[in-house]
Write a protein that holds these residues in place. Structure first.
Motif, PDB file in Angstrom:
ATOM      1  N   PHE A   1       0.818  -1.213   0.000  1.00  0.00           N
ATOM      2  CA  PHE A   1       0.000   0.000   0.000  1.00  0.00           C
ATOM      3  C   PHE A   1       0.856   1.270   0.000  1.00  0.00           C
ATOM      4  N   THR A   2       1.864   1.315   0.872  1.00  0.00           N
ATOM      5  CA  THR A   2       2.691   2.539   0.977  1.00  0.00           C
ATOM      6  C   THR A   2       3.818   2.555  -0.034  1.00  0.00           C
ATOM      7  N   LYS A   3       4.140   1.381  -0.616  1.00  0.00           N
ATOM      8  CA  LYS A   3       5.235   1.245  -1.566  1.00  0.00           C
ATOM      9  C   LYS A   3       6.583   1.608  -0.953  1.00  0.00           C
ATOM     10  N   GLN A   4       6.689   1.514   0.363  1.00  0.00           N
ATOM     11  CA  GLN A   4       7.934   1.785   1.080  1.00  0.00           C
ATOM     12  C   GLN A   4       8.564   0.464   1.535  1.00  0.00           C
ATOM     13  N   TRP A   5       9.899   0.522   1.661  1.00  0.00           N
ATOM     14  CA  TRP A   5      10.594  -0.652   2.185  1.00  0.00           C
ATOM     15  C   TRP A   5      10.275  -0.821   3.676  1.00  0.00           C
ATOM     16  N   TYR A   6      10.071  -2.094   4.078  1.00  0.00           N
ATOM     17  CA  TYR A   6       9.832  -2.404   5.500  1.00  0.00           C
ATOM     18  C   TYR A   6      10.275  -3.845   5.746  1.00  0.00           C
ATOM     19  N   LEU A   7      10.332  -4.195   7.030  1.00  0.00           N
ATOM     20  CA  LEU A   7      10.708  -5.559   7.393  1.00  0.00           C
ATOM     21  C   LEU A   7       9.448  -6.417   7.493  1.00  0.00           C
ATOM     22  N   HIS A   8       9.316  -7.358   6.596  1.00  0.00           N
ATOM     23  CA  HIS A   8       8.181  -8.301   6.650  1.00  0.00           C
ATOM     24  C   HIS A   8       8.526  -9.380   7.666  1.00  0.00           C
ATOM     25  N   ARG A   9       7.770  -9.408   8.780  1.00  0.00           N
ATOM     26  CA  ARG A   9       8.136 -10.206   9.948  1.00  0.00           C
ATOM     27  C   ARG A   9       7.688 -11.665   9.863  1.00  0.00           C
ATOM     28  N   GLY A  10       7.060 -12.033   8.794  1.00  0.00           N
ATOM     29  CA  GLY A  10       6.617 -13.430   8.657  1.00  0.00           C
ATOM     30  C   GLY A  10       6.592 -13.844   7.206  1.00  0.00           C
ATOM     31  N   ILE A  11       5.719 -14.814   6.895  1.00  0.00           N
ATOM     32  CA  ILE A  11       5.519 -15.219   5.499  1.00  0.00           C
ATOM     33  C   ILE A  11       4.030 -15.131   5.188  1.00  0.00           C
ATOM     34  N   ASP A  12       3.714 -14.863   3.921  1.00  0.00           N
ATOM     35  CA  ASP A  12       2.331 -14.839   3.468  1.00  0.00           C
ATOM     36  C   ASP A  12       2.066 -16.081   2.630  1.00  0.00           C
ATOM     37  N   ILE A  13       0.975 -16.783   2.985  1.00  0.00           N
ATOM     38  CA  ILE A  13       0.585 -18.003   2.260  1.00  0.00           C
ATOM     39  C   ILE A  13      -0.796 -17.749   1.667  1.00  0.00           C
ATOM     40  N   ALA A  14      -0.884 -17.822   0.352  1.00  0.00           N
ATOM     41  CA  ALA A  14      -2.141 -17.516  -0.335  1.00  0.00           C
ATOM     42  C   ALA A  14      -2.880 -18.788  -0.710  1.00  0.00           C
ATOM     43  N   TYR A  15      -4.227 -18.723  -0.536  1.00  0.00           N
ATOM     44  CA  TYR A  15      -5.101 -19.799  -0.984  1.00  0.00           C
ATOM     45  C   TYR A  15      -6.536 -19.275  -0.919  1.00  0.00           C
ATOM     46  N   ALA A  16      -7.498 -20.156  -1.034  1.00  0.00           N
ATOM     47  CA  ALA A  16      -8.896 -19.720  -1.096  1.00  0.00           C
ATOM     48  C   ALA A  16      -9.412 -19.316   0.282  1.00  0.00           C
ATOM     49  N   ARG A  17     -10.313 -18.367   0.271  1.00  0.00           N
ATOM     50  CA  ARG A  17     -10.963 -17.930   1.514  1.00  0.00           C
ATOM     51  C   ARG A  17     -11.736 -19.100   2.114  1.00  0.00           C
ATOM     52  N   GLY A  18     -11.654 -19.223   3.449  1.00  0.00           N
ATOM     53  CA  GLY A  18     -12.335 -20.295   4.163  1.00  0.00           C
ATOM     54  C   GLY A  18     -11.513 -21.545   4.355  1.00  0.00           C
ATOM     55  N   THR A  19     -10.290 -21.578   3.820  1.00  0.00           N
ATOM     56  CA  THR A  19      -9.426 -22.745   4.001  1.00  0.00           C
ATOM     57  C   THR A  19      -9.003 -22.857   5.470  1.00  0.00           C
ATOM     58  N   PRO A  20      -9.115 -24.049   6.093  1.00  0.00           N
ATOM     59  CA  PRO A  20      -8.770 -24.189   7.516  1.00  0.00           C
ATOM     60  C   PRO A  20      -7.310 -23.861   7.796  1.00  0.00           C
ATOM     61  N   ILE A  21      -7.088 -23.131   8.910  1.00  0.00           N
ATOM     62  CA  ILE A  21      -5.760 -22.794   9.409  1.00  0.00           C
ATOM     63  C   ILE A  21      -5.549 -23.576  10.700  1.00  0.00           C
ATOM     64  N   VAL A  22      -4.357 -24.173  10.860  1.00  0.00           N
ATOM     65  CA  VAL A  22      -4.099 -25.026  12.022  1.00  0.00           C
ATOM     66  C   VAL A  22      -2.971 -24.450  12.856  1.00  0.00           C
ATOM     67  N   SER A  23      -2.977 -24.832  14.136  1.00  0.00           N
ATOM     68  CA  SER A  23      -1.873 -24.471  15.028  1.00  0.00           C
ATOM     69  C   SER A  23      -0.655 -25.312  14.661  1.00  0.00           C
ATOM     70  N   THR A  24       0.494 -24.687  14.565  1.00  0.00           N
ATOM     71  CA  THR A  24       1.693 -25.399  14.129  1.00  0.00           C
ATOM     72  C   THR A  24       2.419 -26.114  15.263  1.00  0.00           C
ATOM     73  N   ALA A  25       1.929 -25.987  16.489  1.00  0.00           N
ATOM     74  CA  ALA A  25       2.522 -26.692  17.625  1.00  0.00           C
ATOM     75  C   ALA A  25       1.530 -26.679  18.783  1.00  0.00           C
ATOM     76  N   ASN A  26       1.774 -27.537  19.766  1.00  0.00           N
ATOM     77  CA  ASN A  26       0.977 -27.479  20.986  1.00  0.00           C
ATOM     78  C   ASN A  26       1.213 -26.136  21.671  1.00  0.00           C
ATOM     79  N   GLY A  27       0.174 -25.597  22.285  1.00  0.00           N
ATOM     80  CA  GLY A  27       0.353 -24.304  22.960  1.00  0.00           C
ATOM     81  C   GLY A  27      -0.928 -23.801  23.590  1.00  0.00           C
ATOM     82  N   LYS A  28      -0.884 -22.494  23.943  1.00  0.00           N
ATOM     83  CA  LYS A  28      -2.024 -21.844  24.605  1.00  0.00           C
ATOM     84  C   LYS A  28      -2.266 -20.502  23.943  1.00  0.00           C
ATOM     85  N   VAL A  29      -3.556 -20.241  23.631  1.00  0.00           N
ATOM     86  CA  VAL A  29      -3.923 -18.972  22.992  1.00  0.00           C
ATOM     87  C   VAL A  29      -3.799 -17.848  24.026  1.00  0.00           C
ATOM     88  N   ILE A  30      -2.914 -16.883  23.734  1.00  0.00           N
ATOM     89  CA  ILE A  30      -2.727 -15.778  24.686  1.00  0.00           C
ATOM     90  C   ILE A  30      -3.372 -14.476  24.183  1.00  0.00           C
TER      91      ILE A  30
END
Length: 339
Positions: free
Chosen positions: A226-255
């Motif tokens: 949107f801003t067309k400025q350089w920035y640090l992308h802190r993760g990765i973007d994974i594209a697919y269809a809307r509504g596709t299930p997303i899973v937890s990548t490890a055991n844990g607790k929602v904080i």
């Protein structure tokens, strides 16, 4: 006449009759024997007359000699018949035994081939096992070099006894190796079990269910869409269809579960062991709540296009404490096959 005199007279009369009877039998037997001897001494003349004018050949033979010759010929004929019968029986038995022996030899060759294949498979298994355990296989290789294998061992001109002893030795070595492998396999099982227990605590699986999606933006410096400025992308973007299930990548607790209209939209933050945190952003639906414990692979929401987003995708982050790290470093542990 007194009774005693009558008894003696009767006894003398009986003895006389018995004596006369025995004498008559002896005389008749002697006469018959003499007649038989006379008949046996009789001679016959046998004449062999050729069709040509050659001399006639004749000879005389007694009845006794003829009987002896006939008896001997009968014995020889009987012996020949018995020998022929036994010979046929032995021939049939030898043929049956030969066929059985040939079948056994064929079976032995098949067993040898199977043993050779078993040894080949066991060596592959040994190499894989030692490689898995990180153990050098120099010893086993040298042992194999000393023992060679079945192919070279069959090519040598050795006696069947030596071949059999060698095969038995190979089978004993194989049995010993398989017995020792049980302990190694138990160590592998324990190692895999410990590794499995560790991996479920690390963010090591693909966050989109069933390995779907593709990375459209990697971790690191990038140009903001949107801003067309350089920035640090802190993760990765994974594209697919809307509504596709997303899973937890490890055991844990929602904080944290929240919504950022000018940023991540619907997002979830999960705390894991060993100081790991994961964040899932731009979700369409969220299925977990704050304080809820989740397990690796559990569906926590669906892919969406909420917040500051150009298309349906998942923004996925991994942090250790307050430091962001490249998520793909941990996804490579099991990759998409971990789902």
């Amino acid at each position: 006449m007194s009774p005693l005199s009558s008894y003696k007279e009767a006894e003398s009369s009986f003895v006389g009759k018995i004596t006369k009877l025995l004498s008559a039998i002896t005389m008749k037997t002697s006469s018959a024997f003499n007649n038989m001897m006379d008949a046996g001494k009789q001679r016959f003349t046998v004449m062999l007359i050729p069709h040509s004018e050659k001399k006639i050949f004749n000879f005389r033979i007694s009845v006794f000699s003829l009987i002896v010759i006939v008896f001997l010929m009968s014995c020889m004929l009987t012996s020949f018949v018995i020998f022929t019968t036994q010979f046929k029986g032995m021939s049939g038995l030898i043929k049956t035994r030969s066929e059985t022996l040939e079948k056994r030899e064929t079976d032995i060759e098949i067993i040898r081939d199977q043993i050779a294949e078993l040894k080949r498979v066991s060596r592959v298994f040994e190499a894989s096992l030692l490689n898995t355990l990180g153990i050098s296989n120099t010893t086993s290789s040298s042992a194999r070099a000393q023992g060679s294998d079945f192919i070279s061992f069959f090519s040598n001109n050795r006696s069947q006894e030596e071949l059999l002893l060698r095969e038995l030795e190979d089978l004993r070595n194989l049995s010993h190796f398989l017995q020792n492998s049980v302990e190694s396999l138990e160590q592998v099982r324990e190692l895999l079990a410990a590794q499995g227990d560790l991996l479920v605590e690390l963010p090591s699986i693909w966050p989109v269910q069933n390995g779907r999606g593709r990375v459209t933006n990697t971790f690191g410096p990038a140009i903001h869409p949107f801003t067309k400025q350089w920035y640090l992308h802190r993760g990765i973007d994974i594209a697919y269809a809307r509504g596709t299930p997303i899973v937890s990548t490890a055991n844990g607790k929602v904080i944290e579960r929240g919504f950022d209209v000018t940023g991540f939209g619907n997002f979830v933050v999960i705390r894991h062991m060993y100081g790991f945190f994961t964040q899932y952003a731009h979700l369409d639906q969220v299925y977990v709540r704050e304080g809820q414990t989740v397990r690796q692979g559990q569906v926590i929401g669906t892919m969406g296009n909420t917040g500051l987003s150009t298309a349906p995708h998942l923004h996925y982050e991994v942090r250790i404490g307050s430091q962001v790290v490249d998520p793909e470093r941990y996804l490579n542990i099991r990759g998409r096959s971990g789902n």
